[in-house]
Design a protein around this motif. Structure first.
Motif, mmCIF file in Angstrom:
data_model
loop_
_atom_site.group_PDB
_atom_site.id
_atom_site.type_symbol
_atom_site.label_atom_id
_atom_site.label_comp_id
_atom_site.label_asym_id
_atom_site.label_seq_id
_atom_site.Cartn_x
_atom_site.Cartn_y
_atom_site.Cartn_z
ATOM 1 N N PHE A 26 0.828 -1.198 0.000
ATOM 2 C CA PHE A 26 0.000 0.000 0.000
ATOM 3 C C PHE A 26 0.865 1.250 0.000
ATOM 4 O O PHE A 26 1.737 1.405 0.861
ATOM 5 N N ASP A 27 0.586 2.123 -0.953
ATOM 6 C CA ASP A 27 1.032 3.503 -0.851
ATOM 7 C C ASP A 27 0.277 4.100 0.343
ATOM 8 O O ASP A 27 -0.758 3.551 0.735
ATOM 9 N N CYS A 28 0.766 5.163 0.936
ATOM 10 C CA CYS A 28 0.090 5.683 2.136
ATOM 11 C C CYS A 28 -0.838 6.850 1.824
ATOM 12 O O CYS A 28 -2.063 6.699 1.859
ATOM 13 N N ASP A 29 -0.274 8.034 1.526
ATOM 14 C CA ASP A 29 -1.138 9.197 1.352
ATOM 15 C C ASP A 29 -2.029 9.018 0.115
ATOM 16 O O ASP A 29 -1.548 8.701 -0.965
ATOM 17 N N GLY A 30 -3.325 9.200 0.310
ATOM 18 C CA GLY A 30 -4.276 9.033 -0.789
ATOM 19 C C GLY A 30 -4.845 7.624 -0.895
ATOM 20 O O GLY A 30 -5.787 7.394 -1.649
ATOM 21 N N GLY A 241 -2.136 1.954 -5.196
ATOM 22 C CA GLY A 241 -1.690 3.338 -5.085
ATOM 23 C C GLY A 241 -2.691 4.313 -5.675
ATOM 24 O O GLY A 241 -3.720 3.913 -6.240
ATOM 25 N N ASP A 242 -2.377 5.603 -5.523
ATOM 26 C CA ASP A 242 -3.299 6.634 -6.017
ATOM 27 C C ASP A 242 -2.671 7.514 -7.089
ATOM 28 O O ASP A 242 -3.353 8.389 -7.619
ATOM 29 N N ARG A 243 -1.383 7.316 -7.400
ATOM 30 C CA ARG A 243 -0.747 8.177 -8.393
ATOM 31 C C ARG A 243 -0.185 7.293 -9.509
ATOM 32 O O ARG A 243 0.693 6.459 -9.277
ATOM 33 N N THR A 246 3.748 7.413 -10.276
ATOM 34 C CA THR A 246 4.685 6.826 -9.306
ATOM 35 C C THR A 246 4.269 5.399 -8.958
ATOM 36 O O THR A 246 5.025 4.462 -9.185
ATOM 37 N N ASP A 247 3.065 5.233 -8.429
ATOM 38 C CA ASP A 247 2.675 3.930 -7.886
ATOM 39 C C ASP A 247 2.452 2.860 -8.953
ATOM 40 O O ASP A 247 2.901 1.721 -8.799
ATOM 41 N N MET A 248 1.742 3.215 -10.024
ATOM 42 C CA MET A 248 1.463 2.216 -11.050
ATOM 43 C C MET A 248 2.742 1.890 -11.819
ATOM 44 O O MET A 248 3.013 0.727 -12.117
#
Ligand code: PLP
Ligand code: CA
Length: 303
Positions: A26-30, A241-243, A246-248
């Motif tokens: 998990f990404d954190c923010d968002g 993730g939400d971005r 970066t995340d994907m």
């Protein structure tokens, strides 16, 4: 083939996916919180995954806190039972890189705050900032003689003098140039934004004509940190993730299945635009799956 990815899933599709995967990144923010507020249902999702024997990791580009502070933050926001070993931040991983990969001999010049400094300290890496002459100028300030790396991260006390000193150290081609992350900006309340580490790194790249080596997402290094500490099979992982940028991309770079949650920065429309674009490099930004929120996982735990 086209139209691969961006699959909006719910109900039994989520249940099947959760059953199929053993590792959740998990990404954190968002994704699990917005600043100081947990996303509704996220604490329950995390504890349910852990209860069902899943391995959960947190992969954050936020370098401003040491991992021990993240443990407190998780607890404060209602995430119980999250341990330091599950948390991989860009500052912690930067310290690991300097210690275990670069095996840096000498000092690190730091542009960054408490998160970066504390992690370097814990990794036993000696570092300097600009505390020797914070009021000086680049014409008269002292430069340390044994700086072997420059590490740039988010720094709300960034100054021209720090930029100038770092630029001088980086004139030595043997001096490593490292960035915790190169996030461009972060959303705040009321439509305000916080410029990210990427802006500071960009300033230094222009001044030196060099490119920083990036530790945070989308670089795969944080996944290598996880793999070096746990037996993880990329095929058994889901990166949430939400971005997209970066995340994907991080997930794609590491060979992981990816999920975009719509509680943060990127929207479905942008994901579809990447998917439908003619540039094949854009496919790395396309999530395999999309959910409105990770709270959509919750029904899968009921039976
Ligand atoms: N860096 C800073 C300074 C931030 O404030 C944030 C988000 O608030 C991030 C990075 C992004 O963190 P994450 O990777 O958890 O979304
Ligand atoms: Ca995020």
């Amino acid at each position: 083939l086209g139209f691969k990815g961006c699959l909006k899933i719910g109900g039994s599709q989520i249940r099947n996916l959760l059953n199929a995967k053993d590792f959740f990144l998990f990404d954190c923010d968002g994704v699990i919180w917005h600043g100081e507020e947990a996303i509704t249902g996220a604490p329950k999702v995390v504890s349910s995954l852990i209860k069902h024997g899943k391995n959960v990791f947190f992969v954050t580009n936020n370098c401003t806190r040491p991992r021990k502070n993240y443990v407190n933050k998780f607890y404060r926001l209602g995430f119980t039972g999250v341990m330091q070993e599950q948390i991989f931040s860009s500052s912690y991983c930067s310290a690991l890189y300097l210690r275990d990969v670069a095996k840096v001999q000498g000092k690190v010049f730091v542009i960054g705050g408490e998160g970066v400094r504390n992690e370097l300290l814990q990794a036993g890496i000696s570092f300097v900032g600009d505390e020797d002459a914070p009021d000086g100028t680049i014409f008269n300030c002292a430069l340390a003689s044994d700086v072997k790396a420059v590490l740039v991260g988010h720094d709300d006390k960034f100054t021209f003098l720090k930029l100038a000193k770092a630029s001088c150290y980086l004139r030595d081609p043997e001096c490593l140039f490292l960035a915790t992350d190169v996030d461009p900006w972060h959303p705040l309340q009321d439509g305000r934004i916080l410029p990210g580490s990427g802006c500071l790194t960009a300033a230094l790249e222009v001044a030196t004509g060099r490119k920083a080596m990036v530790i945070g997402k989308p670089s795969p290094f944080m996944f290598e940190c996880i793999s070096s500490q746990f037996r993880v099979d990329p095929a058994q992982c889901l990166m949430v993730g939400d971005r997209l940028e970066t995340d994907m991309l991080f997930g794609a770079n590491c060979g992981l299945d990816t999920m975009l949650t719509l509680t943060g920065i990127s929207q479905m429309k942008t994901a579809q635009e990447y998917r439908d674009s003619d540039h094949s490099t854009n496919q790395s930004f396309v999530p395999d799956y999309v959910v409105d929120t990770i709270a959509d996982f919750l029904p899968a735990f009921e039976d």
